[in-house]
Design an enzyme around this catalytic site. Sequence first.
Site: not given
Ligand code: 8YV
Length: 322
Positions: A241, A288, A270
């Site tokens: 993150r 992402h 983002e």
């Molecule tokens: C997803 C991500 O695309 O799973 C996660 O925590 O960061 C990503 O892989 C995103 O969360 C979709 O809600």
Amino acid sequence: MISARKVVVATRKLPDAAEQVLKSEFAARLNKSDRAYTANELIDLAAGADALLVTVTDRIDANLIEALPSSLRIIANFGVGYEHIDIDTARSRGVIVTNTPDVLTEATAEIAVLLMLGAARRAGEGHMLVMQGAWPGWSPTFMMGHGVTGKKLGILGMGRIGQAVAHRARGFDMEIHYHNRKRLPPDREQGARYHDSTDSLFAVSTFLSIHATSTPQTKAIVNARTIDLLPKGAILINTARGDLVDDAAVIAALKNGQLAAAGFDVFAGEPNPHPDYRRAPNVFLLPHLGSATIETRNNMGFLAIENLRAFFAGKEPPNRVA
Ligand code: 8YV
């Protein structure tokens, strides 16, 4: 007696295969346009609903949870990270929260390796030169980068994704170091060296790859002080993150050479990262894409639905986080 189908609001457009399953088992309120809803729109859409299926682009904060109807019993997150959901408020209101671990581990580890190679070998800069017709031609000193093979890789957060990155990095003969809240048992460490503090990990990490969750404790864990602990010319990778790094400190370190390069897939704010990243030559940046493969996104959808299915069948959802 056939009970009425449960009403599920999906906040974003999901892969077709997942939407088909959702429609076949639930009264699904789908988002055809895929535009992210405002909080008020989401509250309106949740009227009379039993469940929300949400993504990282939704801010499911305390105010929103408190404004949800009492019929709404479960929030199924499409994704493993759930820092965008106020877990404490959900818990206090008796709303269940689930996520989708495991199914995105490999896809995210692939992106971490791509970023590591791309940042070290200057793939972004090279790609731009070719695309812009600005390639001056081969020379012995042209666009020299940094090798990955045999280097030390520090992994901050040795959960499922951290371990999958370590597994792949062993293919490059990298020496794996890690810090984690708990030391792993030897069969999971696979020879990786444990550091009981982040400072100790940073001090050895020629490459540092972030795989920790976003919490108040990990916010800006990569900052001016900790970047200075890294060996000079280290390469920083982030697929976790954006708020785990202090952008201004990273940008300063990229300019003064403390960091040779950075490879990021995630950003604070983002989809509008700190604008100075666009002016930094030694970065390799992706929007992402960690879990963005067809098979992974389908499986994330199926797993989110599996959690809803289990809950409404009166069972414990397999991936309950609150
Ligand atoms: C997803 C991500 O695309 O799973 C996660 O925590 O960061 C990503 O892989 C995103 O969360 C979709 O809600």
